[in-house]
Design an enzyme around this catalytic site. Structure first.
Site: not given
Ligand code: G6P
Length: 613
Positions: A2, A27, A75, A101-102, A485, A489, A492, A508, A608
């Site tokens: 948020c 956010r 969010w 926010n929270g 990673e 990507k 997501e 396995h 994010k």
């Molecule tokens: C969310 C984001 C990711 C990020 C993760 C950890 O899931 O979408 O891109 O890697 O949080 O976030 P941070 O800010 O702690 O790296």
């Protein structure tokens, strides 16, 4: 999670609030809303879905007059994304408006008490409880600041709040606990926001509020109070980066812009920390004596930051000969890990506010471990709480899927590795110098992974494979970390079911899922393991998989004997190779996402910064 913004001045507030929210959509983007004091009443407009819906509804803000107000992008946590659950929330009698926010943990108990006292609720949110609680005390005291204080004292959980009172025109109150909030000083106008980009167009002079802070302000005055409600001075900082850093600047999406910013970002992380051919970490205080007695390093993080930790295990252990364990923050915090003074806990977080990562940091500190945070957002909670912090200096990252923050975190891992290995004498001078030499060229080599030729090739492969239902990423050693990673990507931002496996583990179990047309992305850059990974590639090809190979230039001819679809990247020192290998995988996910018509920068259900458990 948020985003909140507040404006109080002489200009029309709504367009400024919408503009601020557009910088905070990363956010959360389940809904957006504004509340502006307009002709003596708190006027609210809110809409489910992206900010664009709200923008259209109020004609870019022009439809609501008034010179101060609050805005929110959500969010969803408590209650589905809907118009009614959107913020701002207005209290029952219409006197108090709140953006939040929270999470208010005790909201059910408070709500029940307020219902008994005659308050009515319309949404499922915890925030509406805050608005009503403040209004309840306002009804009793007829004193807005006092009502806020009394209400906030009863809240358990985390909150950044922007609050308006209909009876006190021209005044706003903001409160912060465990969710980020900044105050921005303007000329005859003032601002609050969850993050700098929301207000950077209007002011560079900001205060990062401390936990427990309350700010009471008008357009010309501001008073700060600490957690004990004592008046305090908060010294403003000047933001030294430009708003263009948070804008697309001609790129179609933030993600592709940020992918292309990686050479500059990595250089910005590395070069100020190499002086006279040696790594200099002014920011950390790890003495030789401490490092020589170090028994274990944990690397604790979430999401992509955790995958940096997985790579960090291979990199640090190889060079420093100290056991390293990467662990997800959400697990670490409840796993009772063995740690004490002889444990170093590396905390990695782009945002510096991820709830699980922050809690893990607190857990590590409670057990007496030393904590070193690798953080991008300056002044964030994790940066403030860790014993030491190394900033990645990647600049604002807006796309939800991280790219340049990941690359700069990895760069910090290299620096820490060299620093520790040199201090405890586990690296030969010749090797140290060879790595430094390549580190200083890393940005140029990343640029070579972003040429139009490579981009066109990846786009071509994306066109071939974008319709697949499942993908597997396989690799060994650091290539395995990169696979994790790369796979994340793809899932997501392109919504393709994708899994990453150590190539040797495939047989396995997961190999039973390989069938005609399944996509396998095979990453093979580690010299000593190339042939081993190729054997695994042959195994999946024999079962009908389509394989896309990612390798280094020196293996290009060799790999093409087995796989026709190959992207090769320049070679660098093996320790640094992941920084190059990841780039084609980022580009691949980006182009597949575009071809599948997904929202690249704002993938569904994600946000994010994840400030909830
Ligand atoms: C969310 C984001 C990711 C990020 C993760 C950890 O899931 O979408 O891109 O890697 O949080 O976030 P941070 O800010 O702690 O790296």
């Amino acid at each position: 999670m948020c985003g909140i913004v507040g404006y109080l001045g002489s200009r029309q507030a709504s367009p400024i609030l919408l503009d601020g929210l557009s910088k905070l959509e990363y956010r959360g983007y389940d809904s957006a809303g504004v509340c502006v004091m307009s002709d003596g009443v708190l006027k609210v407009a809110k809409a489910k879905g992206r900010l664009a819906n709200l923008f259209g509804m109020i004609d870019g803000g022009k439809a609501i007059t008034g010179t101060y107000g609050i805005g929110h992008t959500r969010w969803a946590t408590h209650g589905a994304p809907s118009d009614i659950n959107s913020h701002p929330h207005i209290a029952d009698a219409g006197r108090i408006a709140v953006v939040h926010n929270g999470i208010i943990e005790n909201y059910i108990k408070l709500k029940e008490e307020l219902i008994l006292k005659g308050k009515h609720f319309h949404s499922e949110t915890d925030t509406e409880v805050v608005a009503n609680l403040i209004e309840y005390y306002y009804d009793r005291f007829q004193d807005f600041p006092r009502a806020v204080r009394r209400a906030v004292a009863q809240l358990e959980g985390s909150y950044a709040l922007g609050i308006l009172c209909q009876d006190l025109p021209g005044t706003m109150i903001a409160v912060k606990k465990e969710s980020p909030l900044i105050f921005g000083f303007g000329e005859g106008e003032n601002f609050i926001a969850s993050d700098v980009p929301a207000i950077l167009k209007y002011t560079r002079k900001v205060v990062y509020l401390n936990d427990g802070d309350t700010v009471i302000f008008t357009k010309d005055s501001v008073r700060f109070y600490d957690a004990f409600n004592d008046p305090v001075e908060r010294v403003p900082e000047m933001i030294d980066w430009d708003i263009s850093a948070a804008e697309k600047c001609g790129y179609d999406h933030f993600m592709i812009k940020e992918i292309h910013e990686q050479p500059k970002a990595v250089k910005g992380t590395i070069s100020p920390r190499i002086r006279d051919g040696r790594v200099v970490l002014d920011d950390v205080n790890l003495t030789r004596e401490y490092l020589e007695n170090l028994k274990k390093i944990y690397i604790v993080a979430c999401g992509s930051s955790y995958y940096v930790g997985c790579l960090g295990k291979y990199i640090l252990e190889k060079a420093c000969r100290i056991p390293v364990e990467p662990i997800l923050a959400s697990e670490f915090r409840y796993a009772e890990p063995v740690m004490g003074k002889d444990t170093l806990v590396l905390i990695i977080s782009q945002s510096g506010e991820t709830a699980d990562t922050k809690a893990a940091l607190e857990e590590a500190k409670r057990h007496g471990a030393r904590t070193l945070a690798i953080v991008n957002v300056v002044g964030s909670a994790i940066a403030k709480e860790a014993d030491d912090v190394i900033y990645t200096w990647a600049g604002p990252e807006i796309a939800v899927a991280t790219t340049k923050a990941f690359s700069t975190q990895l760069s910090v891992i290299y620096l820490i590795t060299l620093h520790i290995a040199e201090m405890i004498g586990t690296i030969k001078e010749e090797e140290y110098q060879a790595i430094i030499c390549e580190l200083l060229k890393l940005d140029q080599k990343i640029s070579l992974c972003l040429t139009p030729e490579i981009t066109a090739k990846i786009r071509y492969y994306a066109e071939q494979y974008f319709k697949v239902h499942d993908a597997f990423f396989i690799g060994r050693n650091v290539d395995c970390g990169i696979c994790m990673e790369g796979s994340l990507k793809l899932k997501e931002i392109a919504y393709i079911h994708s899994e990453a496996y150590a190539a040797g583990e495939l047989k396995h179990g997961p190999i039973s899922l390989i069938e005609e047309g399944t996509l396998v992305v095979a990453v093979a850059t580690v010299d000593s393991l190339f042939e081993k990974t190729m054997s695994n590639v042959k195994e999946v090809r024999a079962r009908g998989a389509e394989v896309l190979g990612i390798t280094t230039e020196n293996f290009e001819t060799e790999i093409k004997k087995t796989i026709p679809s190959v992207v090769s990247v320049p070679k660098t020192h093996p320790m640094l190779q992941p920084s190059l290998t990841i780039v084609p995988l980022q580009l691949f996910a980006y182009h597949v996402s575009l071809l599948r018509d997904c929202d690249v920068d704002k993938p569904r259900n994600l946000a994010k910064s994840v400030t909830v458990e």
